[in-house]
Scaffold this motif. Structure first.
Motif, PDB file in Angstrom:
ATOM      1  N   GLN A  67       0.840  -1.191   0.000  1.00 21.42           N
ATOM      2  CA  GLN A  67       0.000   0.000   0.000  1.00 21.42           C
ATOM      3  C   GLN A  67       0.882   1.251   0.000  1.00 21.42           C
ATOM      4  OE1 GLN A  67      -2.248   0.551   3.601  1.00 21.42           O
ATOM      5  NE2 GLN A  67      -3.709   1.925   2.613  1.00 21.42           N
ATOM      6  N   CYS A  68       1.883   1.281   0.860  1.00 17.10           N
ATOM      7  CA  CYS A  68       2.783   2.426   0.917  1.00 17.10           C
ATOM      8  C   CYS A  68       3.567   2.592  -0.382  1.00 17.10           C
ATOM      9  CB  CYS A  68       3.742   2.296   2.098  1.00 17.10           C
ATOM     10  SG  CYS A  68       2.939   2.571   3.682  1.00 17.10           S
ATOM     11  N   LEU A  69       4.038   1.497  -0.943  1.00 15.42           N
ATOM     12  CA  LEU A  69       4.765   1.576  -2.216  1.00 15.42           C
ATOM     13  C   LEU A  69       3.870   2.106  -3.329  1.00 15.42           C
ATOM     14  CD1 LEU A  69       6.879  -1.695  -2.064  1.00 15.42           C
ATOM     15  CD2 LEU A  69       7.731   0.673  -1.953  1.00 15.42           C
ATOM     16  N   ASN A  70       2.605   1.677  -3.350  1.00 15.64           N
ATOM     17  CA  ASN A  70       1.658   2.201  -4.338  1.00 15.64           C
ATOM     18  C   ASN A  70       1.458   3.701  -4.154  1.00 15.64           C
ATOM     19  OD1 ASN A  70       1.128  -0.189  -5.722  1.00 15.64           O
ATOM     20  ND2 ASN A  70      -0.507  -0.780  -4.329  1.00 15.64           N
ATOM     21  N   TYR A  71       1.316   4.138  -2.912  1.00  9.64           N
ATOM     22  CA  TYR A  71       1.147   5.571  -2.639  1.00  9.64           C
ATOM     23  C   TYR A  71       2.372   6.357  -3.084  1.00  9.64           C
ATOM     24  CZ  TYR A  71      -2.948   4.530   0.299  1.00  9.64           C
ATOM     25  OH  TYR A  71      -4.159   4.128   0.770  1.00  9.64           O
ATOM     26  N   LEU A  72       3.559   5.799  -2.843  1.00  7.18           N
ATOM     27  CA  LEU A  72       4.779   6.477  -3.278  1.00  7.18           C
ATOM     28  C   LEU A  72       4.821   6.600  -4.799  1.00  7.18           C
ATOM     29  CD1 LEU A  72       7.421   4.927  -0.866  1.00  7.18           C
ATOM     30  CD2 LEU A  72       6.550   7.276  -0.862  1.00  7.18           C
ATOM     31  N   LYS A  73       4.481   5.529  -5.468  1.00  6.22           N
ATOM     32  CA  LYS A  73       4.519   5.541  -6.930  1.00  6.22           C
ATOM     33  C   LYS A  73       3.537   6.554  -7.501  1.00  6.22           C
ATOM     34  CE  LYS A  73       4.084   2.604 -10.966  1.00  6.22           C
ATOM     35  NZ  LYS A  73       3.882   1.264 -11.490  1.00  6.22           N
ATOM     36  N   ILE A  74       2.328   6.563  -6.994  1.00  2.00           N
ATOM     37  CA  ILE A  74       1.292   7.428  -7.560  1.00  2.00           C
ATOM     38  C   ILE A  74       1.514   8.902  -7.182  1.00  2.00           C
ATOM     39  CG2 ILE A  74      -0.495   7.354  -5.760  1.00  2.00           C
ATOM     40  CD1 ILE A  74      -1.192   6.659  -9.402  1.00  2.00           C
ATOM     41  N   SER A  75       2.130   9.138  -6.024  1.00  2.00           N
ATOM     42  CA  SER A  75       2.330  10.512  -5.556  1.00  2.00           C
ATOM     43  C   SER A  75       3.606  11.151  -6.086  1.00  2.00           C
ATOM     44  CB  SER A  75       2.378  10.549  -4.024  1.00  2.00           C
ATOM     45  OG  SER A  75       3.563   9.945  -3.550  1.00  2.00           O
ATOM     46  N   GLY A  76       4.579  10.304  -6.442  1.00  4.01           N
ATOM     47  CA  GLY A  76       5.879  10.833  -6.838  1.00  4.01           C
ATOM     48  C   GLY A  76       6.777  11.131  -5.644  1.00  4.01           C
ATOM     49  N   ASN A  77       6.313  10.841  -4.437  1.00  4.71           N
ATOM     50  CA  ASN A  77       7.128  11.037  -3.242  1.00  4.71           C
ATOM     51  C   ASN A  77       8.115   9.881  -3.098  1.00  4.71           C
ATOM     52  OD1 ASN A  77       5.626  13.301  -2.740  1.00  4.71           O
ATOM     53  ND2 ASN A  77       4.311  12.329  -1.229  1.00  4.71           N
ATOM     54  N   LYS A  78       9.117  10.072  -2.247  1.00  4.89           N
ATOM     55  CA  LYS A  78      10.146   9.052  -2.080  1.00  4.89           C
ATOM     56  C   LYS A  78      10.102   8.351  -0.730  1.00  4.89           C
ATOM     57  CE  LYS A  78      13.358  11.317  -5.176  1.00  4.89           C
ATOM     58  NZ  LYS A  78      14.665  11.943  -5.331  1.00  4.89           N
ATOM     59  N   LEU A  79       9.409   8.928   0.270  1.00  9.89           N
ATOM     60  CA  LEU A  79       9.451   8.388   1.625  1.00  9.89           C
ATOM     61  C   LEU A  79       8.046   8.198   2.187  1.00  9.89           C
ATOM     62  CD1 LEU A  79      10.972   7.620   4.259  1.00  9.89           C
ATOM     63  CD2 LEU A  79      10.955  10.070   4.825  1.00  9.89           C
ATOM     64  N   ALA A  80       7.822   7.013   2.748  1.00  6.77           N
ATOM     65  CA  ALA A  80       6.594   6.728   3.497  1.00  6.77           C
ATOM     66  C   ALA A  80       6.988   6.182   4.855  1.00  6.77           C
ATOM     67  CB  ALA A  80       5.731   5.714   2.755  1.00  6.77           C
ATOM     68  N   ILE A  81       6.198   6.529   5.853  1.00  2.21           N
ATOM     69  CA  ILE A  81       6.385   5.979   7.190  1.00  2.21           C
ATOM     70  C   ILE A  81       5.102   5.259   7.564  1.00  2.21           C
ATOM     71  CG2 ILE A  81       6.853   6.462   9.615  1.00  2.21           C
ATOM     72  CD1 ILE A  81       8.407   8.949   8.617  1.00  2.21           C
ATOM     73  N   LEU A  82       5.230   3.981   7.823  1.00  3.00           N
ATOM     74  CA  LEU A  82       4.123   3.120   8.198  1.00  3.00           C
ATOM     75  C   LEU A  82       4.167   2.966   9.717  1.00  3.00           C
ATOM     76  CD1 LEU A  82       1.873   1.139   7.322  1.00  3.00           C
ATOM     77  CD2 LEU A  82       3.667  -0.566   6.952  1.00  3.00           C
ATOM     78  N   VAL A  83       3.064   3.319  10.400  1.00  5.13           N
ATOM     79  CA  VAL A  83       3.044   3.354  11.859  1.00  5.13           C
ATOM     80  C   VAL A  83       1.928   2.455  12.378  1.00  5.13           C
ATOM     81  CG1 VAL A  83       2.761   4.852  13.872  1.00  5.13           C
ATOM     82  CG2 VAL A  83       3.942   5.711  11.855  1.00  5.13           C
ATOM     83  N   ASN A  84       2.267   1.653  13.396  1.00  2.45           N
ATOM     84  CA  ASN A  84       1.290   0.770  14.022  1.00  2.45           C
ATOM     85  C   ASN A  84       1.145   1.148  15.499  1.00  2.45           C
ATOM     86  OD1 ASN A  84      -0.421  -1.292  14.736  1.00  2.45           O
ATOM     87  ND2 ASN A  84       1.105  -2.908  14.535  1.00  2.45           N
ATOM     88  N   PHE A  85      -0.081   1.534  15.896  1.00  7.45           N
ATOM     89  CA  PHE A  85      -0.358   1.935  17.270  1.00  7.45           C
ATOM     90  C   PHE A  85      -0.957   0.805  18.104  1.00  7.45           C
ATOM     91  CE2 PHE A  85      -0.223   6.119  15.262  1.00  7.45           C
ATOM     92  CZ  PHE A  85       0.447   6.862  16.219  1.00  7.45           C
ATOM     93  N   ASN A  86      -1.041  -0.402  17.582  1.00  8.58           N
ATOM     94  CA  ASN A  86      -1.747  -1.476  18.268  1.00  8.58           C
ATOM     95  C   ASN A  86      -0.892  -2.254  19.264  1.00  8.58           C
ATOM     96  OD1 ASN A  86      -4.255  -2.824  18.620  1.00  8.58           O
ATOM     97  ND2 ASN A  86      -3.449  -4.577  17.519  1.00  8.58           N
ATOM     98  N   LEU A  87       0.383  -2.003  19.321  1.00  9.10           N
ATOM     99  CA  LEU A  87       1.274  -2.760  20.193  1.00  9.10           C
ATOM    100  C   LEU A  87       1.572  -1.995  21.475  1.00  9.10           C
ATOM    101  CD1 LEU A  87       3.690  -3.941  17.373  1.00  9.10           C
ATOM    102  CD2 LEU A  87       1.792  -5.207  18.368  1.00  9.10           C
ATOM    103  N   THR A  88       2.282  -2.623  22.392  1.00  6.28           N
ATOM    104  CA  THR A  88       2.657  -1.980  23.645  1.00  6.28           C
ATOM    105  C   THR A  88       3.494  -0.733  23.396  1.00  6.28           C
ATOM    106  OG1 THR A  88       2.670  -4.143  24.690  1.00  6.28           O
ATOM    107  CG2 THR A  88       3.747  -2.364  25.884  1.00  6.28           C
ATOM    108  N   SER A  89       4.430  -0.839  22.463  1.00  2.01           N
ATOM    109  CA  SER A  89       5.197   0.336  22.057  1.00  2.01           C
ATOM    110  C   SER A  89       4.963   0.570  20.566  1.00  2.01           C
ATOM    111  CB  SER A  89       6.689   0.150  22.344  1.00  2.01           C
ATOM    112  OG  SER A  89       7.197  -0.941  21.622  1.00  2.01           O
TER     113      SER A  89
END
Length: 100
Positions: A67-89
């Motif tokens: 999903q992030c790679l698709n967003y990067l490709k379609i947006s022309g951006n180079k960096l995505a940060i994928l964040v998960n809030f479901n864990l202890t940290s």
């Protein structure tokens, strides 16, 4: 649904700290010179160049990275940060599109 709370909290913090962002940034998809009827919606775009994708899942899987790679490709951006809030940290992954 839980991720909406985290998105709201992030939006609050971005506003409090004067961080330029767009929430639910819409991207049209061009396929073989035709615009498809469905679109991509990135959770946040920070400073017009960083995609921030929010999750509340047990663990990341390939569909999250893709999903992030698709967003990067379609947006022309180079960096995505994928964040998960479901864990202890907080869990996060930095995804860079090296094909640019």
């Amino acid at each position: 649904m839980d991720d909406l709370i985290y998105k709201d909290a992030l939006e609050f913090e971005f506003n409090e700290n004067n961080i330029h962002y767009e929430r639910e940034k819409e991207y049209s998809v061009n396929y073989k010179n035709s615009i498809l009827k469905h679109k991509f919606y990135a959770d946040f775009i920070i400073h017009d160049k960083i995609i921030l994708e929010i999750k509340t899942v047990e663990c990341f899987n390939n569909s999250h990275y893709n999903q992030c790679l698709n967003y990067l490709k379609i947006s022309g951006n180079k960096l995505a940060i994928l964040v998960n809030f479901n864990l202890t940290s907080l869990e996060y992954k930095r995804i860079v599109d090296t094909k640019k």
